[in-house]
Structures are given as structure tokens and as C-alpha cells.
Design an enzyme around this catalytic site. Structure first.
Site, short mmCIF file in Angstrom:
data_model
loop_
_atom_site.label_atom_id
_atom_site.label_comp_id
_atom_site.label_asym_id
_atom_site.label_seq_id
_atom_site.Cartn_x
_atom_site.Cartn_y
_atom_site.Cartn_z
N CYS A 128 -10.77 -17.42 -25.74
CA CYS A 128 -11.74 -16.95 -24.74
C CYS A 128 -12.84 -16.12 -25.41
O CYS A 128 -13.98 -16.13 -24.97
CB CYS A 128 -11.03 -16.12 -23.67
SG CYS A 128 -10.02 -17.14 -22.58
N CYS A 134 -20.90 -18.00 -37.75
CA CYS A 134 -20.59 -18.19 -36.33
C CYS A 134 -20.44 -16.80 -35.72
O CYS A 134 -21.14 -15.88 -36.11
CB CYS A 134 -19.34 -19.06 -36.15
SG CYS A 134 -17.84 -18.34 -36.86
#
Ligand code: ZN
Length: 390
Positions: free
Chosen positions: A197, A348
């Protein structure tokens, strides 16, 4: 599956308890007997986060006598979008302590037991032993396999839930009556394949949808009412607004709960699941730079292409200056866009996805490719403290 009650009833309810639980007591299927069983029940909630929040609040309100809370983490501002057991003034506090205070406010009759250590193979059996049932609100595969294995070895029901973006799943794994988590998912997904998540996002209210299924199932199993979600997987799609139950069978070859079990004690779950694949680890070992090193390369005017491998929605929130966006999933088809005459530096959010793309580029012959340890999150703490963190 209709099962007998898991817990024996307490001797009696006090007049105060009768007043508090009157709306349960007048349901014929719950009644005095069911409420006395809840009073006697000991439930452990693993994680006081997204799923743990509604689970703990409703288990407390329902009158579960003893609630264990295990969580070593502290409340972060980014938790408040969904972890409704914590409030603004709890930021920075231990989640376990913040959750205990909310539980006590909802129902002071609940006996709360805190476990603020990190759950691992060395302590899980001992921590789980006194409880009747385990509710899992964690979001990582290592902990799920650990909780499952400990529950099977101890013969306890494991009420599982999982959420991601708009999708949720829930089931009750109980080897004595049906499949375990390993029967459904024998192998963890390859590292880097399933985003968490924190990497992929989750609609906050989804926690309530799945957490409420978990509490409903916990209450049913404890009191023996209804058909438990044993041997069935509930799949919820918030965008379609559909609930779908699919059958899950016990795997006779399951290494844990099958006919010839090979797993007879807890193992090393971090190693079993891995956070980064071996290939990525190998590639990263020699080609990792820190955010500060990246800044130094930029300041020196070094020649390289900086590639952001996150999703466009993340790119909109924050990016490192000078980067181009090529999401991880698009990279294999866009290798020809990358330069052969200068290094490619990828980042990232936290360095996990970029470690995977680094392995991809190395295999494709980009020998000088590198990635940034800790990703844009590290950039925000080491280089540009004004950059937003998400
Ligand atoms: Zn199994």
C-alpha cells in the site's frame, strides 16, 4: 461452514454489561450466551494500522473481554487517511499505545494487552499462545506466512484480510476445519511483483469494508453463530461494488497442514519472502548510489540520464529535478529510448522497484546502470528537505 463456539461462556454479565450490550442480547442468535462467550474471549490483533483500526474498535465495542495489540511502529501523518483508531495528537506515539487509549475510551471494560516488540519467529508462538483467535491486519507477506504458520502449529483460527487500492480480500484460515493461507498461496509472490500500500496506495475507507468482515467473522467464530468464512475467500471490488465468495480447498500436499507436513516449526520469513529478489540484490550490490551522491553527480555536471520508474500519479506529487519518467512496467518496451553512451541512473519511491529495474537493465547490457538507494524518499531527507514525502 457451521462450527461450534470457540470460546466457553463467562459465568455472568454484570448489570452494567447488560446495559452496554443490550442490542446484542436481544438478537436471538447472540443473546446472553453469545455475549458471555465474547466476554471470555481473548483476541490478538496483529498490527494497529489500516485493518487493525476498525478491527480493534469494533472488537472492543462488541465486548471482547481481552484484546491483544501487537505493533512496534509509531503513528505517522500518512497513516491518518485510513488508520482511524489514531488521531492528529497521536502522531509520533507508539501505535499500540495510541490504539489502547482509543479502545479504553470506546469500552473501559476491555482488558488490553500490549505487545510493542516486532513479531518474528522467535516470539510468535509465545505471544499467540494465550489467545483464542488471531486477527491479521498486516500488509506484508513475511508477516502473513509467519502468522499463518504459528496459527496452524498452535491450532488457532486466523482471520485474514488484505487491501490494495480499490480491492480487498478476506478469509478465515483454520487448518482443523479447512485450508490455511499456504493452501491458497503456496509461494510468496516474486519480490517486487506485488506493490505494498505504501508503494501502490489504498483507498482509506477500504480498511473499514475489509476490517468489518474480519470482525464479523471473529465474532461468529467466537460465539459459534452463522457460517464461518472457512474454506471460502471473499473478494471485494469497491469500484464495481461487488462482493464475491470463491471456494478455497485444503491442499492435501500443503507443506504445513497437508497429509505429510514438512514444516513443523517456524522458519525465517524474511528470507522466505525476500523484499528484493536475489537478481536485484546482486545487481544493486555494485551499482547503488545514495541521494547525496546523486546530487554531487549533478553538481559536477556528470553525464547521465536520470530515470524515474514510478507511476505518473507519484511523479505528480514529487520528482527529482532533471529526471524523465518511464514507469517500471513500460521500461521493457522502451529500452531503445535509453542511451548506450552514458550511465542510466534510476530511482523510485524507496529503492525497491528501482532495484528490480536495475536488474532488468543489467541483463539488457546496460553495464553502467545505477539506482538510488532509498529513492525519492531519501532525496527528501538527504538533499531537498522541502520536497514532499508521501
Ligand atoms: Zn495448508
Amino acid at each position: 461452514m457451521s462450527l461450534p463456539p470457540l470460546v466457553d461462556p463467562a459465568e455472568s454479565l454484570t448489570p452494567q454489561e447488560i446495559r452496554r450490550y443490550s442490542r446484542h442480547l436481544i438478537i436471538p442468535d447472540v443473546a446472553m450466551d453469545g455475549q458471555k462467550r465474547l466476554k471470555n474471549a481473548k483476541v490478538l490483533c496483529v498490527g494497529a494500522g489500516g485493518l487493525g483500526s476498525p478491527a480493534l474498535m469494533y472488537l472492543a465495542a462488541a465486548g471482547v473481554g481481552t484484546l491483544g495489540i501487537i505493533d512496534f511502529d509509531v503513528v505517522d501523518e500518512s497513516n491518518l487517511q485510513r488508520q482511524v483508531i489514531h488521531g492528529q495528537s497521536d502522531v509520533g506515539r507508539l501505535k499500540a499505545e495510541s490504539a489502547r487509549d482509543s479502545v479504553k475510551e470506546i469500552n473501559p471494560l476491555v482488558n488490553v494487552v500490549l505487545h510493542t516488540e516486532r513479531l518474528d519467529s522467535s516470539n510468535a508462538m509465545e505471544i499467540f499462545a494465550p489467545y483464542d483467535l488471531i486477527v491479521d491486519g498486516t500488509d506484508n507477506f513475511a508477516t502473513r506466512y509467519l502468522v499463518n504458520d504459528a496459527c496452524v502449529l498452535l491450532g488457532k483460527p486466523y482471520v485474514w484480510g488484505s487491501i490494495y487500492r480499490f480491492d480487498g480480500q478476506a478469509s478465515v484460515f483454520w487448518a482443523e476445519h479447512g485450508p490455511c493461507y499456504r493452501c491458497l498461496y503456496p509461494e510468496p509472490p516474486p519480490p517486487g511483483m506485488v506493490p505494498s500500500c505504501a508503494e501502490g496506495g489504498v483507498l482509506g475507507v477500504l480498511c473499514a469494508s475489509i476490517g468489518s468482515i474480519q470482525v464479523t467473522e471473529a465474532i461468529k467464530v467466537l460465539t459459534g453463530v452463522g457460517d464461518a468464512l472457512v474454506g471460502r475467500l471473499m473478494i471485494y471490488d469497491a469500484l464495481e461494488m461487488t462482493y464475491r465468495a470463491v471456494k478455497v480447498r485444503k491442499d492435501p500436499e500443503c507443506p504445513l497442514c497437508g497429509k505429510n507436513p514438512t514444516i513443523t516449526e517456524l522458519i525465517d520469513y524474511e528470507q522466505f519472502c525476500g523484499t528484493v529478489s536475489d537478481e536485484a540484490q546482486l545487481a544493486a550490490a555494485s551499482s547503488t548510489i545514495t541521494a547525496s551522491e546523486l546530487k554531487a553527480m549533478q553538481d559536477r555536471g556528470d553525464e547521465f540520464l536520470l530515470v524515474d520508474v514510478r507511476e505518473p500519479a507519484e511523479w505528480e506529487i514529487v520528482r527529482i529535478p532533471g529526471a524523465v519518467l518511464i514507469p517500471k512496467g513500460d521500461l521493457p518496451s522502451r529500452l531503445s529510448d535509453l542511451p548506450q553512451d552514458k550511465p542510466v541512473v534510476m530511482y523510485c519511491k524507496t529503492g525497491i522497484r528501482s532495484a528490480e529495474t536495475l536488474a532488468l537493465l543489467k541483463n539488457a547490457g546496460f553495464k553502467d546502470a545505477m539506482h538510488v538507494q532509498g529513492g525519492v524518499s531519501a532525496w527528501a531527507t538527504q538533499v531537498d528537505k522541502t520536497a514532499p514525502v508521501y
